[in-house]
Every structure is written in structure tokens, then in C-alpha cells.
Design an enzyme around this catalytic site. Structure first.
Site, PDB file in Angstrom:
ATOM      1  N   ALA A  12       0.849  -1.202   0.000  1.00  0.00           N
ATOM      2  CA  ALA A  12       0.000   0.000   0.000  1.00  0.00           C
ATOM      3  C   ALA A  12       0.881   1.248   0.000  1.00  0.00           C
ATOM      4  O   ALA A  12       0.607   2.228   0.670  1.00  0.00           O
ATOM      5  CB  ALA A  12      -0.943  -0.013   1.203  1.00  0.00           C
ATOM      6  N   GLY A  13       1.962   1.171  -0.757  1.00  0.00           N
ATOM      7  CA  GLY A  13       2.871   2.319  -0.869  1.00  0.00           C
ATOM      8  C   GLY A  13       2.392   3.273  -1.947  1.00  0.00           C
ATOM      9  O   GLY A  13       1.179   3.498  -2.099  1.00  0.00           O
ATOM     10  N   ILE A  15       2.400   3.091  -5.335  1.00  0.00           N
ATOM     11  CA  ILE A  15       1.527   2.517  -6.379  1.00  0.00           C
ATOM     12  C   ILE A  15       0.253   1.959  -5.761  1.00  0.00           C
ATOM     13  O   ILE A  15      -0.846   2.189  -6.272  1.00  0.00           O
ATOM     14  CB  ILE A  15       2.258   1.419  -7.194  1.00  0.00           C
ATOM     15  CG1 ILE A  15       3.518   1.987  -7.859  1.00  0.00           C
ATOM     16  CG2 ILE A  15       1.324   0.829  -8.256  1.00  0.00           C
ATOM     17  CD1 ILE A  15       4.313   0.978  -8.659  1.00  0.00           C
ATOM     18  N   GLY A  16       0.397   1.246  -4.646  1.00  0.00           N
ATOM     19  CA  GLY A  16      -0.766   0.624  -3.997  1.00  0.00           C
ATOM     20  C   GLY A  16      -1.858   1.642  -3.696  1.00  0.00           C
ATOM     21  O   GLY A  16      -3.043   1.403  -3.956  1.00  0.00           O
ATOM     22  N   ASP A  35      -0.487  -4.340   3.919  1.00  0.00           N
ATOM     23  CA  ASP A  35       0.907  -3.880   3.981  1.00  0.00           C
ATOM     24  C   ASP A  35       1.464  -4.302   5.337  1.00  0.00           C
ATOM     25  O   ASP A  35       0.711  -4.444   6.314  1.00  0.00           O
ATOM     26  CB  ASP A  35       1.003  -2.353   3.806  1.00  0.00           C
ATOM     27  CG  ASP A  35       2.381  -1.914   3.299  1.00  0.00           C
ATOM     28  OD1 ASP A  35       2.491  -1.487   2.140  1.00  0.00           O
ATOM     29  OD2 ASP A  35       3.366  -2.015   4.081  1.00  0.00           O
ATOM     30  N   ARG A  84      13.172   1.303  -6.853  1.00  0.00           N
ATOM     31  CA  ARG A  84      14.547   1.711  -7.153  1.00  0.00           C
ATOM     32  C   ARG A  84      14.894   3.071  -6.567  1.00  0.00           C
ATOM     33  O   ARG A  84      14.039   3.922  -6.409  1.00  0.00           O
ATOM     34  CB  ARG A  84      14.712   1.821  -8.674  1.00  0.00           C
ATOM     35  CG  ARG A  84      14.787   0.514  -9.367  1.00  0.00           C
ATOM     36  CD  ARG A  84      15.324   0.692 -10.757  1.00  0.00           C
ATOM     37  NE  ARG A  84      14.335   1.191 -11.693  1.00  0.00           N
ATOM     38  CZ  ARG A  84      14.631   1.608 -12.907  1.00  0.00           C
ATOM     39  NH1 ARG A  84      15.895   1.617 -13.321  1.00  0.00           N
ATOM     40  NH2 ARG A  84      13.690   2.017 -13.724  1.00  0.00           N
ATOM     41  N   ILE A 120       3.314  -6.190 -10.189  1.00  0.00           N
ATOM     42  CA  ILE A 120       4.006  -4.955 -10.588  1.00  0.00           C
ATOM     43  C   ILE A 120       5.413  -4.912  -9.992  1.00  0.00           C
ATOM     44  O   ILE A 120       6.304  -4.243 -10.493  1.00  0.00           O
ATOM     45  CB  ILE A 120       3.211  -3.688 -10.156  1.00  0.00           C
ATOM     46  CG1 ILE A 120       1.756  -3.755 -10.623  1.00  0.00           C
ATOM     47  CG2 ILE A 120       3.877  -2.428 -10.699  1.00  0.00           C
ATOM     48  CD1 ILE A 120       0.932  -2.493 -10.318  1.00  0.00           C
ATOM     49  N   HIS A 177      10.756  -6.155 -19.186  1.00  0.00           N
ATOM     50  CA  HIS A 177      10.626  -4.795 -18.680  1.00  0.00           C
ATOM     51  C   HIS A 177      11.983  -4.326 -18.169  1.00  0.00           C
ATOM     52  O   HIS A 177      12.276  -4.342 -17.002  1.00  0.00           O
ATOM     53  CB  HIS A 177       9.604  -4.763 -17.546  1.00  0.00           C
ATOM     54  CG  HIS A 177       9.378  -3.383 -17.003  1.00  0.00           C
ATOM     55  ND1 HIS A 177       8.913  -2.346 -17.772  1.00  0.00           N
ATOM     56  CD2 HIS A 177       9.556  -2.870 -15.769  1.00  0.00           C
ATOM     57  CE1 HIS A 177       8.817  -1.266 -17.022  1.00  0.00           C
ATOM     58  NE2 HIS A 177       9.203  -1.553 -15.806  1.00  0.00           N
TER      59      HIS A 177
END
Ligand code: A3D
Length: 315
Positions: A12-13, A15-16, A35, A84, A120, A177
Site C-alpha cells: 500500500a505504498g 503505487i498501492g 501492507d 529503485r 508490478i 521490462h
């Protein structure tokens, strides 16, 4: 009676949280956000509940630290892991994210083995493979998000350059990717007019096109360099939501995704980015194109990079 769909977001960061917001805005269903950070998904969930009256949609958002709350989810989108930082490649994330993805896969296997799962977490092609192997879900129900995002970046660069609507620009990006991804110029177009034709029509030069292809390849890194503390999240979230929506609404969309290949494009037993049809059966079809020898060579190089990553994944 109509039952609301259930969407489980693992991680749930950045993107989440965006996935949760978009699920709500599109009224895709009720959302569970898992999370490991205590209170964080609960807090974001409550905030989103309090947004819903303003936006006028009905959905519940529940934060949790328990996999049991994913029970019977229709869709699971996995972003658990670390992103990253400048100077890191996606592959640097391998060991740490592999450990996390294994736990997530166990949770899915136990609580929602019938779900459609979108991965993802990076390095994408290796993590989606691990997620499928450890969860034991059918390969057509486990996909990786990358191609929709990479193509969307290319679409935006072209639309901006040509001063046309993003809606009318369509692009296809295949392969893994990473920096070896394969933007397919021949299969990209503006309102049906292919890019090679647009070069002939002098809408852009070959050199400008080559630069945009390169910018697409390194599009993620460009954003990491600007943000410094993380990676892109709005466009990655929107891309995964389009895949989830295609499944939930049986839209039969033709989207580039990391899909499990069983001989297509000469690849057997690996995930790689290819065009697929997504509908209620998950990945219903892998679309096999006749690549030119140059495109094939680029694709093969990309597949080799994916195989190396998979081989380096801690077992
Ligand atoms: P971030 O905001 O750090 O969110 C990741 C979340 O995962 C954090 O809230 C962590 O607390 C959580 N987490 C860590 N360990 C666990 C665990 N064991 N179980 C559950 N949750 C856990 O990162 P982000 O949302 O920006 O990015 C998430 C992932 O997506 C990273 O691996 C990125 O590299 C990747 N990513 C992929 C793409 C692709 O196109 C494939 C694009 C952008 C980011």
C-alpha cells in the site's frame, strides 16, 4: 443479485495507494489493502473512504496486516517490495523482492486461488514468474504489468511531439521490462497511420523517432532520477488498473503484458512481454506476430536478459 467485486492490493505504498484511488474512482469494487507497516494501509483506507462522498462512489477500503482479509478476492495486484533509488537497476531489487513475493504468493494460494493476479513488483519478469510458481495458480491467471506502461510512455512522447491527442496514438512495446525492451515502431500508429509512414510524411524525422524509442526504454529511470526517493507510480497504477478492468468486465482488450509463454515466439516456460487478450478467462490468447529478423533479434536479446534474471532468482 449483483455482487461487488473484491480487489486485494498487496503493498500500500505509492503505487498501492494510487491503485486504491483509481479502483474507487472507477467503482471497480471493494478494496482491501495489505501492507506490513501497521496502521498505514488502515490510514490510507480511511482517507479514501472519506473521499468517496465527495467523488460520489460506493466502495469500501480496508487496510490490513492479515492475508486472511484477501479471502475470495477477484483480483490481486502486487506491489509489495522496494522500489529503485537513483543508480539502481531493477535487477538490484532481485534478492529482497523475491523473498517478499514468495510470502505474497503463499497468501494468494491460501486465500484466493481463483483470483486474477497482476504483478508490478520489480524486477518484473522474474517476480511474476516466481509469483506464479509459488502460488501454483494457472499461468493464464497470473500476469505482469509492464507493456501497458512502456507503451503509454511512448504514446505520450509521440503525442506531445506531434501535437495530437494521446487518445489517437497507439504503440506496442514487447520484451522484458528493462532496458532491452522492444518498442515496435512498425506496429505503432497515429490514427492508423504507422510511424514509418509518418516519417515519410515528414511529421517527424527518423532521428527524432529513434530518440523517442530510447527515451521510452529509459522512461522509468528518467523519473527515478527526478524523484530521487522512489520510482513512478501514477502511470504504473493506471496501467495495472486497465488490465484488472479488462478482466473484471470481460473486455477482451488487446494489451501488451508479461505473459507465460509455451512456445510462442520460440520461448518456452518463461514470462515475457507480448500482446495478449485479457477477458474473463484471464489471458485468453497470446497474439503471435510475424517479427522481422531485426525485431526478432531485439526480442531474443530481451528474452535472454529475462532468463538470466530468472536464473539469478533465489530459489
Ligand atoms: P513503495 O511506495 O515503497 O511501496 C511498496 C510497499 O510494499 C511499501 O508500503 C512496503 O511497506 C510494502 N512491503 C514491503 N514488504 C512487504 C511485504 N512483505 N508484504 C507486503 N507489503 C510489503 O513502492 P512503489 O509502490 O513505488 O513500487 C512498488 C514496486 O513496484 C517496486 O518493486 C517497484 O520497483 C515496482 N514498479 C514496477 C513498475 C513496472 O512497470 C513493472 C513501475 C514502477 C514501479
Amino acid at each position: 443479485h449483483v455482487k461487488r467485486h473484491k480487489i486485494a492490493l498487496v503493498g500500500a505504498g505509492q503505487i498501492g495507494a494510487t491503485l486504491a484511488l483509481l479502483s474507487g474512482m472507477k467503482e471497480l469494487g471493494d478494496v482491501v489493502m495489505y501492507d506490513i507497516v501497521e496502521g498505514m494501509p488502515q490510514g490510507k483506507g480511511l482517507d479514501l473512504c472519506q473521499l468517496s462522498p465527495v467523488e460520489g462512489f460506493d466502495a469500501t477500503f480496508k487496510g490490513t496486516q492479515s492475508y486472511a482479509d484477501m479471502k475470495d478476492a477477484d483480483v490481486v495486484i502486487v506491489t509489495a517490495g522496494v522500489p529503485r533509488k537513483p543508480g539502481m537497476s531493477r535487477d538490484d531489487l532481485l534478492a529482497i523482492n523475491a523473498k517478499i513475493v514468495r510470502q505474497v504468493a503463499d497468501g494468494i494460494k491460501t486465500y484466493c486461488p481463483d483470483a486474477f493476479v497482476v504483478c508490478i513488483t520489480n524486477p518484473l519478469d522474474a517476480m511474476v514468474q516466481l509469483l506464479q510458481e509459488v502460488s501454483g495458480l494457472p499461468p493464464n491467471k497470473v500476469v505482469g504489468m509492464a507493456g501497458v506502461l512502456d507503451a503509454s510512455r511512448f504514446r505520450y512522447f509521440l503525442a506531445e511531439k506531434l501535437n495530437v491527442s494521446v487518445e489517437d496514438v497507439h504503440c506496442l512495446v514487447m520484451g522484458g521490462h528493462g532496458d532491452t525492451m522492444v518498442p515496435l515502431v512498425r506496429y505503432s500508429n497515429v490514427g492508423g497511420i504507422t510511424l514509418p509512414d509518418l516519417v515519410k510524411m515528414k511529421w517527424l524525422t527518423q532521428d527524432e523517432l529513434n530518440k523517442m524509442v530510447d527515451r521510452t526504454r529509459f522512461g522509468g529511470g528518467e523519473i527515478v532520477g527526478l524523484l530521487k526517493t522512489g520510482s513512478a507510480f501514477y502511470a504504473p497504477a493506471a496501467s495495472a488498473i486497465s488490465m484488472a478492468e479488462a478482466y473484471l468486465k470481460d473486455k477482451k482488450r488487446l494489451l501488451p503484458c508479461a505473459a507465460y509463454l509455451t512456445g510462442e515466439y520460440g520461448v518456452n516456460g518463461f514470462y515475457c512481454g507480448v500482446p495478449v487478450i485479457i477477458g474473463k478467462g484471464g489471458v485468453e490468447k497470446v497474439v503471435e506476430l510475424q517479427l522481422t529478423s531485426e525485431e526478432s533479434a531485439m526480442f531474443k536479446k530481451s528474452v535472454d536478459a529475462v532468463k538470466e534474471l530468472v536464473a539469478a532468482t533465489p530459489k
